[in-house]
Design an enzyme around this catalytic site. Sequence first.
Site, PDB file in Angstrom:
ATOM      1  N   ASN A   9      13.776   4.567   2.426  1.00  0.00           N
ATOM      2  CA  ASN A   9      12.767   5.616   2.624  1.00  0.00           C
ATOM      3  C   ASN A   9      11.732   5.058   3.588  1.00  0.00           C
ATOM      4  OD1 ASN A   9      10.765   7.525   2.490  1.00  0.00           O
ATOM      5  ND2 ASN A   9      10.293   7.231   0.324  1.00  0.00           N
ATOM      6  N   TRP A  10      11.834   5.492   4.831  1.00  0.00           N
ATOM      7  CA  TRP A  10      10.938   4.951   5.860  1.00  0.00           C
ATOM      8  C   TRP A  10       9.508   5.474   5.713  1.00  0.00           C
ATOM      9  CZ3 TRP A  10      13.786   5.031  11.280  1.00  0.00           C
ATOM     10  CH2 TRP A  10      14.933   4.216  11.187  1.00  0.00           C
ATOM     11  N   LYS A  11       9.331   6.521   4.916  1.00  0.00           N
ATOM     12  CA  LYS A  11       8.018   7.159   4.768  1.00  0.00           C
ATOM     13  C   LYS A  11       7.470   7.513   6.164  1.00  0.00           C
ATOM     14  CE  LYS A  11       7.572   4.814   0.396  1.00  0.00           C
ATOM     15  NZ  LYS A  11       6.757   4.206  -0.632  1.00  0.00           N
ATOM     16  N   HIS A  98       9.237  12.640  -4.662  1.00  0.00           N
ATOM     17  CA  HIS A  98       8.719  11.272  -4.547  1.00  0.00           C
ATOM     18  C   HIS A  98       7.303  11.225  -5.114  1.00  0.00           C
ATOM     19  CE1 HIS A  98       7.254   7.529  -2.869  1.00  0.00           C
ATOM     20  NE2 HIS A  98       8.517   7.169  -2.779  1.00  0.00           N
ATOM     21  N   GLU A 100       4.707   9.945  -4.085  1.00  0.00           N
ATOM     22  CA  GLU A 100       3.643  10.217  -3.103  1.00  0.00           C
ATOM     23  C   GLU A 100       3.481  11.716  -2.868  1.00  0.00           C
ATOM     24  OE1 GLU A 100       5.221   7.482  -0.202  1.00  0.00           O
ATOM     25  OE2 GLU A 100       4.759   5.861  -1.596  1.00  0.00           O
ATOM     26  N   GLU A 170      11.533   5.516 -10.011  1.00  0.00           N
ATOM     27  CA  GLU A 170      10.570   4.722  -9.246  1.00  0.00           C
ATOM     28  C   GLU A 170       9.251   4.638 -10.020  1.00  0.00           C
ATOM     29  OE1 GLU A 170      11.666   4.717  -4.794  1.00  0.00           O
ATOM     30  OE2 GLU A 170      10.266   6.341  -5.125  1.00  0.00           O
ATOM     31  N   GLY A 176       5.258  -0.194  -3.442  1.00  0.00           N
ATOM     32  CA  GLY A 176       4.401  -0.763  -2.416  1.00  0.00           C
ATOM     33  C   GLY A 176       3.429  -1.811  -2.931  1.00  0.00           C
ATOM     34  N   SER A 216       9.376  -1.782  -4.805  1.00  0.00           N
ATOM     35  CA  SER A 216       9.334  -3.183  -4.346  1.00  0.00           C
ATOM     36  C   SER A 216      10.688  -3.889  -4.421  1.00  0.00           C
ATOM     37  CB  SER A 216       8.266  -3.970  -5.119  1.00  0.00           C
ATOM     38  OG  SER A 216       6.975  -3.437  -4.858  1.00  0.00           O
ATOM     39  N   GLY A 237      11.582   1.191   0.038  1.00  0.00           N
ATOM     40  CA  GLY A 237      10.517   1.574   0.957  1.00  0.00           C
ATOM     41  C   GLY A 237      10.282   0.500   2.010  1.00  0.00           C
ATOM     42  N   GLY A 238       9.272  -0.316   1.793  1.00  0.00           N
ATOM     43  CA  GLY A 238       8.851  -1.312   2.787  1.00  0.00           C
ATOM     44  C   GLY A 238       9.985  -2.154   3.351  1.00  0.00           C
TER      45      GLY A 238
HETATM   46  P1  13P Z   1       8.514   0.112  -1.783  1.00  0.00           P
HETATM   47  O1  13P Z   1       9.935  -0.395  -1.727  1.00  0.00           O
HETATM   48  O2  13P Z   1       7.742  -0.133  -0.536  1.00  0.00           O
HETATM   49  O3  13P Z   1       7.832  -0.363  -3.028  1.00  0.00           O
HETATM   50  O4  13P Z   1       8.601   1.708  -1.907  1.00  0.00           O
HETATM   51  C1  13P Z   1       9.454   2.255  -2.823  1.00  0.00           C
HETATM   52  C2  13P Z   1       9.550   3.698  -2.563  1.00  0.00           C
HETATM   53  O5  13P Z   1       8.600   4.442  -2.712  1.00  0.00           O
HETATM   54  C3  13P Z   1      10.840   4.222  -2.087  1.00  0.00           C
HETATM   55  O6  13P Z   1      10.877   5.605  -2.126  1.00  0.00           O
END
Ligand code: 13P
Length: 255
Positions: A9-11, A98, A100, A170, A176, A216, A237-238
Amino acid sequence: MRTKIVAGNWKMNKTFEEANGLTSEVLGMVNDEVQGNVKVVLCVPFPYLIPTRNLLGNHPRISVGAQNCSEHASGAFTGEVSAPMLKSMNIPYVILGHSERRQYFGEGGALLAKKVDIALANGLTPIYCCGELLEVRERNEHEALVQKQVEESLFHLSAETLQKVVIAYEPVWAIGTGKTASAQQAQDMHAIIRKHIASKYGQAVAESISILYGGSVNAANAKELFACADVDGGLVGGASLKSREFTDIAKAVNS
Ligand code: 13P
């Protein structure tokens, strides 16, 4: 056997040029290094969907996904992107719910049920996210909350349709933050989600649904997380923004 999936997930990250570079690197590395039963999905920002899809071609193991879609099919909803649009662009996956989106855009159970429906009606595979805030876990209410999140947006589906959904657990406190759920915490929640599905749809249906862990995930912890019986891959994510690390995470599924 359940499908193993590692989705990035590149956000809201990367310029267009950087995005193309990252996709090309991941494509090369996955081609060379990732074997076996794992699907890799790149969930990129909307404007990069077509270019990413074009770079990947008709790849048997790497596909592209969106990070959201509207609950409406079309109309006067400035700034939104619909499921029929994604379908018309041959985009197979869409992340829905998600944390967010829940936190910053006020998305909740009833709305997400509509998004799940319209995504499925357009042949998209929803990656439906659930997970608790830290304070909820501290009150020991995390199991009930996640069950409720799964129930309110997915339990109206028929068994056949539910089996087209991928679930991602999640925990919000792990997103994050560099603070991953332990393999035991992930396994426990995944087993609870599966048991909850089994209570309504039966064991066979529950056993067929892929449940990904997100929060993470990195190359160092992926192997232990993915070794858990009910963890069928990750939503990353990251670490998905770095080709080397993301590929190593995809490799961890079969190692
Ligand atoms: P991180 O891997 O950066 O913690 O993010 C997880 C995430 O929100 C994937 O959708």
